[in-house]
Write a protein that holds these residues in place. Structure first.
Motif, PDB file in Angstrom:
ATOM      1  N   GLY A  21       9.047 -53.991   3.377  1.00 42.19           N
ATOM      2  CA  GLY A  21       7.610 -54.059   3.154  1.00 42.19           C
ATOM      3  C   GLY A  21       6.775 -54.222   4.409  1.00 42.19           C
ATOM      4  N   PHE A  22       7.370 -53.966   5.570  1.00 46.37           N
ATOM      5  CA  PHE A  22       6.623 -54.054   6.818  1.00 46.37           C
ATOM      6  C   PHE A  22       6.101 -52.680   7.214  1.00 46.37           C
ATOM      7  CE2 PHE A  22       9.037 -57.897   6.922  1.00 46.37           C
ATOM      8  CZ  PHE A  22       8.284 -58.796   7.653  1.00 46.37           C
ATOM      9  N   ALA A  23       4.955 -52.657   7.857  1.00 45.84           N
ATOM     10  CA  ALA A  23       4.400 -51.423   8.408  1.00 45.84           C
ATOM     11  C   ALA A  23       4.698 -51.415   9.903  1.00 45.84           C
ATOM     12  CB  ALA A  23       2.897 -51.360   8.165  1.00 45.84           C
ATOM     13  N   VAL A  24       5.465 -50.427  10.359  1.00 48.64           N
ATOM     14  CA  VAL A  24       5.771 -50.308  11.786  1.00 48.64           C
ATOM     15  C   VAL A  24       4.553 -49.691  12.458  1.00 48.64           C
ATOM     16  CG1 VAL A  24       7.270 -49.254  13.505  1.00 48.64           C
ATOM     17  CG2 VAL A  24       8.233 -50.148  11.379  1.00 48.64           C
ATOM     18  N   GLU A  25       3.941 -50.437  13.363  1.00 50.84           N
ATOM     19  CA  GLU A  25       2.714 -50.001  14.025  1.00 50.84           C
ATOM     20  C   GLU A  25       2.967 -49.337  15.368  1.00 50.84           C
ATOM     21  OE1 GLU A  25      -0.025 -53.232  14.113  1.00 50.84           O
ATOM     22  OE2 GLU A  25      -0.207 -53.256  11.942  1.00 50.84           O
ATOM     23  N   ALA A  26       4.071 -49.687  16.034  1.00 51.33           N
ATOM     24  CA  ALA A  26       4.379 -49.096  17.334  1.00 51.33           C
ATOM     25  C   ALA A  26       5.872 -49.200  17.598  1.00 51.33           C
ATOM     26  CB  ALA A  26       3.606 -49.800  18.439  1.00 51.33           C
ATOM     27  N   GLN A  27       6.390 -48.207  18.308  1.00 51.96           N
ATOM     28  CA  GLN A  27       7.791 -48.211  18.716  1.00 51.96           C
ATOM     29  C   GLN A  27       7.881 -47.573  20.089  1.00 51.96           C
ATOM     30  OE1 GLN A  27      10.505 -46.379  15.965  1.00 51.96           O
ATOM     31  NE2 GLN A  27      12.176 -46.377  17.424  1.00 51.96           N
ATOM     32  N   LEU A  28       8.508 -48.268  21.023  1.00 51.38           N
ATOM     33  CA  LEU A  28       8.660 -47.776  22.387  1.00 51.38           C
ATOM     34  C   LEU A  28      10.136 -47.859  22.765  1.00 51.38           C
ATOM     35  CD1 LEU A  28       7.422 -46.904  25.128  1.00 51.38           C
ATOM     36  CD2 LEU A  28       7.191 -49.330  25.653  1.00 51.38           C
ATOM     37  N   THR A  29      10.723 -46.732  23.125  1.00 55.82           N
ATOM     38  CA  THR A  29      12.116 -46.696  23.553  1.00 55.82           C
ATOM     39  C   THR A  29      12.167 -46.918  25.061  1.00 55.82           C
ATOM     40  OG1 THR A  29      12.650 -45.167  21.770  1.00 55.82           O
ATOM     41  CG2 THR A  29      14.223 -45.322  23.571  1.00 55.82           C
ATOM     42  N   LEU A  30      13.080 -47.775  25.487  1.00 59.51           N
ATOM     43  CA  LEU A  30      13.206 -48.150  26.895  1.00 59.51           C
ATOM     44  C   LEU A  30      14.572 -47.737  27.429  1.00 59.51           C
ATOM     45  CD1 LEU A  30      11.960 -51.823  26.457  1.00 59.51           C
ATOM     46  CD2 LEU A  30      10.590 -49.861  27.160  1.00 59.51           C
ATOM     47  N   ALA A  31      14.638 -47.464  28.703  1.00 56.27           N
ATOM     48  CA  ALA A  31      15.904 -47.188  29.382  1.00 56.27           C
ATOM     49  C   ALA A  31      15.823 -47.776  30.790  1.00 56.27           C
ATOM     50  CB  ALA A  31      16.170 -45.696  29.459  1.00 56.27           C
ATOM     51  N   SER A  32      16.938 -48.311  31.259  1.00 57.35           N
ATOM     52  CA  SER A  32      16.975 -48.869  32.607  1.00 57.35           C
ATOM     53  C   SER A  32      18.388 -48.748  33.161  1.00 57.35           C
ATOM     54  CB  SER A  32      16.536 -50.343  32.599  1.00 57.35           C
ATOM     55  OG  SER A  32      17.532 -51.135  31.985  1.00 57.35           O
ATOM     56  N   ALA A  33      18.546 -49.084  34.418  1.00 57.14           N
ATOM     57  CA  ALA A  33      19.876 -49.045  35.037  1.00 57.14           C
ATOM     58  C   ALA A  33      20.809 -50.088  34.426  1.00 57.14           C
ATOM     59  CB  ALA A  33      19.746 -49.276  36.539  1.00 57.14           C
ATOM     60  N   GLU A  34      20.252 -51.196  33.945  1.00 53.14           N
ATOM     61  CA  GLU A  34      21.061 -52.288  33.385  1.00 53.14           C
ATOM     62  C   GLU A  34      21.456 -52.045  31.932  1.00 53.14           C
ATOM     63  OE1 GLU A  34      17.911 -53.048  34.709  1.00 53.14           O
ATOM     64  OE2 GLU A  34      18.725 -53.407  36.693  1.00 53.14           O
ATOM     65  N   SER A  35      20.656 -51.271  31.201  1.00 54.37           N
ATOM     66  CA  SER A  35      20.883 -51.086  29.773  1.00 54.37           C
ATOM     67  C   SER A  35      20.708 -49.617  29.418  1.00 54.37           C
ATOM     68  CB  SER A  35      19.892 -51.936  28.976  1.00 54.37           C
ATOM     69  OG  SER A  35      20.039 -51.690  27.596  1.00 54.37           O
ATOM     70  N   ALA A  36      21.636 -49.107  28.642  1.00 58.87           N
ATOM     71  CA  ALA A  36      21.563 -47.694  28.267  1.00 58.87           C
ATOM     72  C   ALA A  36      20.381 -47.414  27.342  1.00 58.87           C
ATOM     73  CB  ALA A  36      22.863 -47.289  27.579  1.00 58.87           C
ATOM     74  N   ARG A  37      20.020 -48.354  26.480  1.00 53.38           N
ATOM     75  CA  ARG A  37      18.960 -48.102  25.526  1.00 53.38           C
ATOM     76  C   ARG A  37      18.385 -49.415  25.018  1.00 53.38           C
ATOM     77  NH1 ARG A  37      19.476 -44.920  19.879  1.00 53.38           N
ATOM     78  NH2 ARG A  37      17.268 -44.542  19.588  1.00 53.38           N
ATOM     79  N   GLY A  38      17.118 -49.400  24.789  1.00 56.02           N
ATOM     80  CA  GLY A  38      16.439 -50.550  24.212  1.00 56.02           C
ATOM     81  C   GLY A  38      15.153 -50.079  23.579  1.00 56.02           C
ATOM     82  N   ALA A  39      14.476 -50.984  22.893  1.00 60.18           N
ATOM     83  CA  ALA A  39      13.224 -50.606  22.251  1.00 60.18           C
ATOM     84  C   ALA A  39      12.377 -51.841  21.998  1.00 60.18           C
ATOM     85  CB  ALA A  39      13.485 -49.878  20.946  1.00 60.18           C
ATOM     86  N   LEU A  40      11.100 -51.608  21.923  1.00 59.49           N
ATOM     87  CA  LEU A  40      10.150 -52.607  21.467  1.00 59.49           C
ATOM     88  C   LEU A  40       9.560 -52.073  20.175  1.00 59.49           C
ATOM     89  CD1 LEU A  40       8.283 -53.312  24.811  1.00 59.49           C
ATOM     90  CD2 LEU A  40      10.015 -54.736  23.735  1.00 59.49           C
ATOM     91  N   ILE A  41       9.584 -52.895  19.137  1.00 63.60           N
ATOM     92  CA  ILE A  41       9.051 -52.476  17.846  1.00 63.60           C
ATOM     93  C   ILE A  41       8.039 -53.521  17.403  1.00 63.60           C
ATOM     94  CG2 ILE A  41       9.596 -52.022  15.415  1.00 63.60           C
ATOM     95  CD1 ILE A  41      12.419 -51.234  16.407  1.00 63.60           C
TER      96      ILE A  41
END
Length: 53
Positions: A21-41
């Motif tokens: 029942g949550f409305a996802v308002e924003a999603q940002l995919t992140l990448a860096s040398a330390e981590s293959a994948r991440g995100a802010l939701i």
């Protein structure tokens, strides 16, 4: 503000948030040398949902 951090696949978390029942308002995919994948939701409980403040 209340912040929780979980290690999950972003697309899986977006699906689970929508099902709860949550409305996802924003999603940002992140990448860096330390981590293959991440995100802010950013998600907000839908107005009128049980427990909404």
């Amino acid at each position: 503000m209340h912040l929780q951090v979980h290690l999950r696949r972003p697309e899986q978390l977006v699906e689970r948030l929508a099902a709860a029942g949550f409305a996802v308002e924003a999603q940002l995919t992140l990448a860096s040398a330390e981590s293959a994948r991440g995100a802010l939701i950013v998600a907000r409980r839908a107005a009128g949902a049980a427990g909404a403040a």
